[in-house]
Design a protein around this motif. Sequence first.
Motif, PDB file in Angstrom:
ATOM      1  N   ASN A 183      46.544   3.078  -2.858  1.00 20.73           N
ATOM      2  CA  ASN A 183      46.402   2.014  -3.869  1.00 20.73           C
ATOM      3  C   ASN A 183      46.983   2.455  -5.211  1.00 20.73           C
ATOM      4  O   ASN A 183      46.374   2.283  -6.268  1.00 20.73           O
TER       5      ASN A 183
ATOM      6  N   GLU B  81      49.676   2.254  -8.204  1.00 17.02           N
ATOM      7  CA  GLU B  81      50.536   1.274  -8.862  1.00 17.02           C
ATOM      8  C   GLU B  81      51.904   1.900  -9.115  1.00 17.02           C
ATOM      9  O   GLU B  81      52.025   2.895  -9.818  1.00 17.02           O
TER      10      GLU B  81
ATOM     11  N   ASN C 214      52.180  -5.088 -11.257  1.00 12.60           N
ATOM     12  CA  ASN C 214      51.876  -6.045 -10.199  1.00 12.60           C
ATOM     13  C   ASN C 214      52.405  -5.609  -8.833  1.00 12.60           C
ATOM     14  O   ASN C 214      52.605  -6.430  -7.946  1.00 12.60           O
TER      15      ASN C 214
ATOM     16  N   VAL D 159      51.604  -2.534  -5.919  1.00  9.46           N
ATOM     17  CA  VAL D 159      50.757  -1.402  -5.548  1.00  9.46           C
ATOM     18  C   VAL D 159      51.157  -0.883  -4.173  1.00  9.46           C
ATOM     19  O   VAL D 159      51.421  -1.660  -3.250  1.00  9.46           O
TER      20      VAL D 159
ATOM     21  N   ALA E  81      49.887   0.106  -1.126  1.00  8.80           N
ATOM     22  CA  ALA E  81      48.581  -0.118  -0.505  1.00  8.80           C
ATOM     23  C   ALA E  81      48.305   0.851   0.635  1.00  8.80           C
ATOM     24  O   ALA E  81      47.165   1.288   0.828  1.00  8.80           O
TER      25      ALA E  81
ATOM     26  N   LYS F 121      51.841  -4.198  -1.927  1.00  5.08           N
ATOM     27  CA  LYS F 121      51.208  -5.490  -2.154  1.00  5.08           C
ATOM     28  C   LYS F 121      51.243  -5.835  -3.636  1.00  5.08           C
ATOM     29  O   LYS F 121      51.157  -4.959  -4.493  1.00  5.08           O
ATOM     30  N   LYS F 122      51.365  -7.133  -3.889  1.00  4.55           N
ATOM     31  CA  LYS F 122      51.256  -7.612  -5.266  1.00  4.55           C
ATOM     32  C   LYS F 122      49.777  -7.780  -5.609  1.00  4.55           C
ATOM     33  O   LYS F 122      48.995  -8.256  -4.793  1.00  4.55           O
ATOM     34  N   GLN F 123      49.415  -7.401  -6.819  1.00  5.31           N
ATOM     35  CA  GLN F 123      48.042  -7.611  -7.258  1.00  5.31           C
ATOM     36  C   GLN F 123      47.781  -9.082  -7.538  1.00  5.31           C
ATOM     37  O   GLN F 123      46.676  -9.570  -7.377  1.00  5.31           O
ATOM     38  N   ASN F 124      48.833  -9.776  -7.954  1.00  5.77           N
ATOM     39  CA  ASN F 124      48.734 -11.210  -8.217  1.00  5.77           C
ATOM     40  C   ASN F 124      49.929 -11.885  -7.554  1.00  5.77           C
ATOM     41  O   ASN F 124      51.065 -11.721  -7.994  1.00  5.77           O
TER      42      ASN F 124
END
Length: 242
Positions: free
Chosen positions: A73, A75, A79, A81, A83, A104-107
Amino acid sequence: MSAELRLKKLRGSGGYVMATVNDQQQMKGNLGGPDLFLAPIGRLDSQKITKYFCNTCEKEFEGTPKIEYENPNEEVAENLVLAEKGQYICNSCNAVIAEYREFKKQNETVGVGVAKPIETTTQSIPSKIIEQIQIKPEISTQPTTEISLIEGLSVYDESARKIGIAKQVGIDSNQLVVLIIIKNDGVEASILWNNIRKVGEVILLGNPTVIPERIQQGKCTSCGFSNKEGSKFCEECGNKIQ
């Protein structure tokens, strides 16, 4: 999209696995050529794997290799990460058959922002690795064991925008080391190695010079032979070079 499962050979840097995959996984594993690759697909359900081949053992084994993974996880950009990252490992000799990384995008509603600060020193390939690449008048695409580890890594430009996926490293017609990628639109392109700022969980570029294969100077449109830059006629077939 069909959910039908099909048995496919999925290649890695140290061998391959035979596994049943769906259409979406096949699309992820397709880097623009006839082969499918494990790296973009990620972690498979072990029950979907029927057998695997280890390059080190030079042998095919029934069943599934070991699958080891972790979830850092971490960064890597605004936006974006890291994962999960993991490896497919031979049960017999513990050699790595394939590696993968999942981002993965956080948003999901916004794009990827600026990359985290990185070193500004230019990456270089050790001379012993360069010597292992067979130099030809055209781009050589024979990856070495060390270089093939970048296969499937996501490639981001200086603004942290994903521009494609790494395919392999080669030598262009000017005998310069290049990174060959599959761009987002599916077109194969080359990036001069000196324009790569960092190779890690992803490949980050700095003001990259991308050379689409279809417009490389000196390449004959008739027979495909790569001539010296500035040539007016093809040395292979005599056709006039555009």
